[in-house]
Design an enzyme around this catalytic site. Structure first.
Site, PDB file in Angstrom:
ATOM      1  N   LYS A   1      17.898 -45.735  45.304  1.00 24.61           N
ATOM      2  CA  LYS A   1      17.332 -45.107  46.506  1.00 24.61           C
ATOM      3  C   LYS A   1      15.985 -44.412  46.271  1.00 24.61           C
ATOM      4  O   LYS A   1      15.285 -44.080  47.221  1.00 24.61           O
ATOM      5  CB  LYS A   1      18.333 -44.121  47.112  1.00 24.61           C
ATOM      6  CG  LYS A   1      18.519 -42.853  46.322  1.00 24.61           C
ATOM      7  CD  LYS A   1      19.338 -41.860  47.102  1.00 24.61           C
ATOM      8  CE  LYS A   1      19.432 -40.569  46.314  1.00 24.61           C
ATOM      9  NZ  LYS A   1      20.267 -39.569  46.926  1.00 24.61           N
TER      10      LYS A   1
ATOM     11  N   GLY B   1      16.117 -43.394  37.043  1.00 26.82           N
ATOM     12  CA  GLY B   1      17.022 -42.282  37.337  1.00 26.82           C
ATOM     13  C   GLY B   1      16.430 -40.925  37.004  1.00 26.82           C
ATOM     14  O   GLY B   1      15.226 -40.772  36.773  1.00 26.82           O
TER      15      GLY B   1
ATOM     16  N   ALA C   1      22.796 -46.645  49.151  1.00 27.83           N
ATOM     17  CA  ALA C   1      24.036 -47.412  49.346  1.00 27.83           C
ATOM     18  C   ALA C   1      25.204 -46.512  49.728  1.00 27.83           C
ATOM     19  O   ALA C   1      25.278 -45.360  49.285  1.00 27.83           O
ATOM     20  CB  ALA C   1      24.366 -48.148  48.051  1.00 27.83           C
TER      21      ALA C   1
ATOM     22  N   GLU D   1      21.531 -14.534  32.444  1.00 33.41           N
ATOM     23  CA  GLU D   1      22.739 -15.293  32.074  1.00 33.41           C
ATOM     24  C   GLU D   1      23.969 -14.502  32.500  1.00 33.41           C
ATOM     25  O   GLU D   1      24.065 -13.312  32.204  1.00 33.41           O
ATOM     26  CB  GLU D   1      22.714 -15.535  30.546  1.00 33.41           C
ATOM     27  CG  GLU D   1      24.017 -15.985  29.922  1.00 33.41           C
ATOM     28  CD  GLU D   1      24.572 -17.268  30.524  1.00 33.41           C
ATOM     29  OE1 GLU D   1      23.827 -18.252  30.642  1.00 33.41           O
ATOM     30  OE2 GLU D   1      25.771 -17.264  30.911  1.00 33.41           O
TER      31      GLU D   1
ATOM     32  N   GLY E   1      23.549 -25.554  36.340  1.00 35.06           N
ATOM     33  CA  GLY E   1      24.427 -26.705  36.123  1.00 35.06           C
ATOM     34  C   GLY E   1      24.187 -27.782  37.160  1.00 35.06           C
ATOM     35  O   GLY E   1      23.382 -27.611  38.083  1.00 35.06           O
ATOM     36  N   ARG E   2      24.877 -28.894  36.982  1.00 33.49           N
ATOM     37  CA  ARG E   2      24.734 -30.023  37.906  1.00 33.49           C
ATOM     38  C   ARG E   2      26.115 -30.487  38.337  1.00 33.49           C
ATOM     39  O   ARG E   2      27.097 -30.241  37.651  1.00 33.49           O
ATOM     40  CB  ARG E   2      23.958 -31.157  37.216  1.00 33.49           C
ATOM     41  CG  ARG E   2      22.539 -30.737  36.840  1.00 33.49           C
ATOM     42  CD  ARG E   2      21.776 -31.850  36.145  1.00 33.49           C
ATOM     43  NE  ARG E   2      21.500 -32.990  36.981  1.00 33.49           N
ATOM     44  CZ  ARG E   2      20.469 -33.104  37.819  1.00 33.49           C
ATOM     45  NH1 ARG E   2      19.595 -32.122  37.917  1.00 33.49           N
ATOM     46  NH2 ARG E   2      20.294 -34.191  38.548  1.00 33.49           N
TER      47      ARG E   2
ATOM     48  N   ASP F   1      26.850 -39.615  34.725  1.00 34.78           N
ATOM     49  CA  ASP F   1      27.109 -38.245  35.187  1.00 34.78           C
ATOM     50  C   ASP F   1      28.176 -38.191  36.276  1.00 34.78           C
ATOM     51  O   ASP F   1      28.920 -37.208  36.369  1.00 34.78           O
ATOM     52  CB  ASP F   1      25.827 -37.618  35.755  1.00 34.78           C
ATOM     53  CG  ASP F   1      24.850 -37.188  34.668  1.00 34.78           C
ATOM     54  OD1 ASP F   1      25.086 -37.497  33.490  1.00 34.78           O
ATOM     55  OD2 ASP F   1      23.837 -36.533  35.011  1.00 34.78           O
TER      56      ASP F   1
ATOM     57  N   HIS G   1      14.147 -37.922  -1.161  1.00 33.16           N
ATOM     58  CA  HIS G   1      13.655 -36.553  -1.340  1.00 33.16           C
ATOM     59  C   HIS G   1      12.145 -36.528  -1.215  1.00 33.16           C
ATOM     60  O   HIS G   1      11.489 -37.436  -1.730  1.00 33.16           O
ATOM     61  CB  HIS G   1      14.072 -36.046  -2.720  1.00 33.16           C
ATOM     62  CG  HIS G   1      13.565 -34.676  -3.016  1.00 33.16           C
ATOM     63  ND1 HIS G   1      14.096 -33.548  -2.440  1.00 33.16           N
ATOM     64  CD2 HIS G   1      12.545 -34.258  -3.830  1.00 33.16           C
ATOM     65  CE1 HIS G   1      13.444 -32.480  -2.885  1.00 33.16           C
ATOM     66  NE2 HIS G   1      12.503 -32.885  -3.733  1.00 33.16           N
TER      67      HIS G   1
END
Ligand code: FAD
Length: 475
Positions: A40, A47, A121, A209, A276-277, A317, A449
């Site tokens: 979309k 994304g 969609a 926080e 947050g999501r 997600d 190393h």
């Protein structure tokens, strides 16, 4: 292609062109399926990760770290004067990086035969989706659908996003003027990454926080190292603090918050809300299918990424935590394999997580604190970067590598790194855990190393009680 109201047909439709969706579509096409992908975002494919997340944020974090370190190079013999940050130019460069990568994804889809359709969609049934906003394709009929619609930022009801003064990570990554005073609400990885980046570019940053420490999901001995660095950058941190409301005062925002029962007031030009999501399911009309949501709002899936509707799969997600691009990549490939008849299943024992803080944090598998809480008997080996030659040559002696192994078998269960290039170091640990490696396997693998990955080998030796480059008294 059929035009107008008539539906086009495909074997598999993928909804969403982020890391989950485009990877799934390409793999499906590679496996011989006819695939259509619906996206979309008029900007194109990629994304959140490519357009508004991982890539633009890491580009800006990289540049802000260059600007910051150039201020401190006199000690090592390089004087840089009159550092000037041109935010507009920086944004142009970042947009170039994103655009090139996006074109790459779009080319890969084309080359693999994935047909991309732009529009939004929604499910009309478990065999058909409708598409809004596309003049050519109104609906697609399918045998299987993969939902990869990602996630959206969570709002604070009393501080709703307005795209200008109260912003989400998306707008923060597009700023072409550095805010003088910035309040960041939320100190998860997004808040820490973006607050650090803007502090390095010159903002006076305050972080708020609600919990007792920053980076709630990370062990205290790790988050405290990042907290110390934030304070060096002049960031003020307000813990156990909840934002309540805001008003305007002399052209600035005045945010009222409650900290340990007392009201405080914080002044800022912009407020970045990163608390947050949540899964992006609202416009999908899943009620027209048998797919269902779990108690957190994710689409319920089994280990094959199949929802309660056997025709519909969900990945990335929208299908559960952790909300990370590499988890979405893996689930995309897995769903494609399953749809193509493979017996694959997803096991998330070793999903690494990286925080591009300063210093970086990365972890995978079982952490020491978690082992303790679960009553798992473990051996722990911790090796500090100050004892590592390469870290000294890079002027980055802060942090450590910690390995956690099963007490009896020495099988590696988890690794945590805080320090230079932690984001790159964690992949060796992930591979080791995936392959069931023991401490001895890490310790006996010759590491070049001087390099940072030697820290992993050294931490394994510490856990085995055989450290060479770090002395710890025998208990
Ligand atoms: P998304 O990338 O969100 O893609 C979903 C796509 O679906 C979008 O393009 C959207 O437009 C489209 N879509 C939604 N609904 C519809 C619809 N109805 N019809 C058609 N199309 C639709 N993860 C990491 O691993 N590393 C990082 O460093 C990292 N940094 C991040 C930084 C920020 C600021 C943010 C916000 C996130 C970050 N993430 C990072 C998380 C990562 O971006 C997500 O985990 C990842 O993008 C999820 O991929 P996805 O395919 O599930 O969904």
């Amino acid at each position: 292609m059929v035009v107008g109201e008539v539906a086009v047909e495909t074997q598999v439709v993928v909804i969403g062109g982020g890391p989950g969706g485009y990877v799934c579509a390409i793999r499906l096409a590679q496996l011989g399926k006819q695939v259509m992908l619906v996206e979309k975002d008029p900007l194109g494919m990629g994304g959140i990760c490519l357009n508004h997340g991982c890539i633009p944020s890491k580009a800006l974090i990289h540049v802000s770290s260059l600007a910051d370190s150039s201020k401190h190079m006199a000690d090592i013999g390089i004087s840089v004067e009159n550092i000037h940050v041109d935010m507009k130019k920086m944004q142009l460069w970042k947009t170039g990086v994103v655009t090139n990568l996006r074109k790459g994804v779009e080319n890969l889809c084309k080359q693999n035969g994935v047909e991309v359709v732009f529009g939004e969609a929604h499910f009309e049934s478990n065999r058909r989706i409708g598409i809004a906003g596309n003049h050519d394709v109104a609906a697609i009929e399918f045998q299987q659908a993969v939902v990869a619609t990602g996630s959206v930022p969570i709002e604070i009801p009393s501080l709703k996003f307005n795209g200008n003064t109260i912003i989400s990570s998306t707008e923060a990554l597009q700023l072409d003027v550095i805010p003088k005073d910035l309040l960041v609400i939320g100190t998860g990885y997004n808040g820490i990454e973006m607050g650090t980046m803007l502090a390095k570019l010159g903002s006076k940053v305050k972080m708020l926080e609600k919990g007792p420490k920053i980076l709630p999901g990370v062990e205290a001995e790790v988050s405290s190292i990042v907290e110390r660095r934030l304070k060096e950058l002049g960031v003020e941190i307000y813990l156990n603090c909840m934002a309540e409301s805001y008003g305007e005062q002399n052209g600035k925002l005045s945010i009222k918050a409650i900290q340990e029962g007392k009201q405080i007031e914080l002044i800022a030009d912009k407020v970045l809300v990163v608390i947050g999501r949540k899964p992006n399911v609202e416009s999908l009309r899943l009620m027209n299918t048998k797919a269902a949501l779990d108690e957190k709002g994710f689409i319920k899936v089994n280990e094959k990424m199949q929802s309660l509707d056997p025709r519909i799969y969900a990945i990335g997600d929208v299908a559960g935590n952790p909300m990370l691009a590499h988890k979405a990549f893996m689930e995309g490939k897995l769903a494609a394999q399953v749809i193509s008849g493979d017996e694959s299943a997803f096991h998330s024992r070793a999903v690494p997580a990286v925080i591009f803080s300063d210093p970086e944090i990365a972890y995978v598998g079982l952490m020491e604190k978690e082992a303790l809480e679960k009553g798992v008997k473990v051996k722990v080996g911790k090796f500090p970067f100050r004892a590592l030659g390469r870290a000294a040559t890079m002027e980055s002696p802060i942090g450590f590598v910690k390995v956690v192994a099963d007490f009896d078998s020495d099988v590696l269960l988890g690794v945590e790194v805080v320090g230079p290039n932690a984001s790159d170091l964690i992949s060796e640990a992930s591979l080791a855990i995936e392959m069931g490696a023991r401490l001895e396997d890490l310790a006996l693998t010759i590491h070049p190393h001087p390099t940072l990955p030697e820290g992993l080998m050294e931490a394994a030796e510490v856990a085995m009680g055989k450290a060479i480059h770090f002395y710890s008294k025998k208990s």
